[in-house]
Design a protein around this motif. Structure first.
Motif, PDB file in Angstrom:
ATOM      1  N   MET A 197      71.585  63.119  57.080  1.00 11.02           N
ATOM      2  CA  MET A 197      71.578  63.282  58.523  1.00 11.02           C
ATOM      3  C   MET A 197      72.719  62.493  59.128  1.00 11.02           C
ATOM      4  N   ASP A 198      73.241  63.035  60.189  1.00 15.70           N
ATOM      5  CA  ASP A 198      74.349  62.396  60.891  1.00 15.70           C
ATOM      6  C   ASP A 198      73.888  61.864  62.243  1.00 15.70           C
ATOM      7  N   LEU A 199      74.359  60.680  62.616  1.00 15.54           N
ATOM      8  CA  LEU A 199      74.108  60.134  63.942  1.00 15.54           C
ATOM      9  C   LEU A 199      74.951  60.923  64.928  1.00 15.54           C
ATOM     10  N   VAL A 200      74.302  61.580  65.906  1.00 14.83           N
ATOM     11  CA  VAL A 200      75.039  62.434  66.834  1.00 14.83           C
ATOM     12  C   VAL A 200      75.015  61.943  68.274  1.00 14.83           C
ATOM     13  N   GLU A 201      74.120  60.999  68.581  1.00 20.62           N
ATOM     14  CA  GLU A 201      74.031  60.522  69.957  1.00 20.62           C
ATOM     15  C   GLU A 201      73.295  59.185  69.992  1.00 20.62           C
ATOM     16  N   LYS A 202      73.641  58.365  70.981  1.00 21.17           N
ATOM     17  CA  LYS A 202      72.943  57.109  71.264  1.00 21.17           C
ATOM     18  C   LYS A 202      72.772  57.028  72.766  1.00 21.17           C
ATOM     19  N   PHE A 203      71.614  56.515  73.203  1.00 19.85           N
ATOM     20  CA  PHE A 203      71.416  56.289  74.632  1.00 19.85           C
ATOM     21  C   PHE A 203      70.350  55.222  74.836  1.00 19.85           C
ATOM     22  N   ASP A 204      70.297  54.713  76.065  1.00 17.23           N
ATOM     23  CA  ASP A 204      69.327  53.688  76.415  1.00 17.23           C
ATOM     24  C   ASP A 204      68.114  54.332  77.073  1.00 17.23           C
TER      25      ASP A 204
ATOM     26  N   HIS B 292      66.991  51.103  72.640  1.00 12.41           N
ATOM     27  CA  HIS B 292      68.179  51.848  72.248  1.00 12.41           C
ATOM     28  C   HIS B 292      67.718  52.988  71.347  1.00 12.41           C
ATOM     29  N   VAL B 293      68.030  54.220  71.754  1.00 14.68           N
ATOM     30  CA  VAL B 293      67.602  55.408  71.028  1.00 14.68           C
ATOM     31  C   VAL B 293      68.786  55.984  70.256  1.00 14.68           C
ATOM     32  N   GLU B 294      68.526  56.399  69.030  1.00 17.26           N
ATOM     33  CA  GLU B 294      69.529  57.050  68.189  1.00 17.26           C
ATOM     34  C   GLU B 294      69.025  58.441  67.831  1.00 17.26           C
ATOM     35  N   VAL B 295      69.925  59.416  67.911  1.00 16.34           N
ATOM     36  CA  VAL B 295      69.578  60.798  67.602  1.00 16.34           C
ATOM     37  C   VAL B 295      70.348  61.215  66.354  1.00 16.34           C
ATOM     38  N   TYR B 296      69.614  61.685  65.359  1.00 11.71           N
ATOM     39  CA  TYR B 296      70.205  62.153  64.113  1.00 11.71           C
ATOM     40  C   TYR B 296      69.987  63.653  64.006  1.00 11.71           C
ATOM     41  N   GLN B 297      70.965  64.333  63.397  1.00  6.50           N
ATOM     42  CA  GLN B 297      70.856  65.777  63.227  1.00  6.50           C
ATOM     43  C   GLN B 297      71.200  66.154  61.797  1.00  6.50           C
ATOM     44  N   THR B 298      70.421  67.078  61.239  1.00  9.54           N
ATOM     45  CA  THR B 298      70.658  67.554  59.887  1.00  9.54           C
ATOM     46  C   THR B 298      71.917  68.411  59.877  1.00  9.54           C
ATOM     47  N   ALA B 299      72.860  68.071  59.018  1.00  8.98           N
ATOM     48  CA  ALA B 299      74.089  68.852  58.890  1.00  8.98           C
ATOM     49  C   ALA B 299      73.790  70.159  58.164  1.00  8.98           C
ATOM     50  N   LEU B 300      74.551  71.185  58.462  1.00  9.74           N
ATOM     51  CA  LEU B 300      74.321  72.491  57.848  1.00  9.74           C
ATOM     52  C   LEU B 300      74.378  72.437  56.333  1.00  9.74           C
ATOM     53  N   GLU B 301      75.318  71.671  55.787  1.00 15.14           N
ATOM     54  CA  GLU B 301      75.449  71.611  54.326  1.00 15.14           C
ATOM     55  C   GLU B 301      74.328  70.811  53.662  1.00 15.14           C
ATOM     56  N   GLU B 302      73.609  69.987  54.438  1.00 10.57           N
ATOM     57  CA  GLU B 302      72.506  69.194  53.883  1.00 10.57           C
ATOM     58  C   GLU B 302      71.164  69.912  54.031  1.00 10.57           C
TER      59      GLU B 302
END
Length: 68
Positions: free
Chosen positions: A1-8, A18-28
């Motif tokens: 998974m890749d970190l794609v966004e951070k926000f408060d 502090h929130v972190e958003v991860y997204q599954t990459a297409l190849e994974e």
């Protein structure tokens, strides 16, 4: 998974998060995690359930927090 966004975010009591958003990459992607699936976590690793684009629930405590 890749970190794609951070926000408060803040809770009703004023606690800051502090929130972190991860997204599954297409190849994974596989059957367990479809491509593009987003996962929300606090910076300390606790899981979040998204309730809307701006509202989340901390799974461990049930506290609702809001994007700022």
């Amino acid at each position: 998974m890749d970190l794609v966004e951070k926000f408060d975010a803040k809770g009703k009591t004023g606690g800051a998060y502090h929130v972190e958003v991860y997204q599954t990459a297409l190849e994974e992607a596989d059957k367990a995690a479809p491509p593009g699936l987003k996962t929300y976590k606090l910076a300390d690793g606790r899981a979040l359930d998204p309730l809307s684009d701006a509202k989340f629930k901390i799974v461990q405590t049930g506290e609702k927090i809001y994007r700022v």
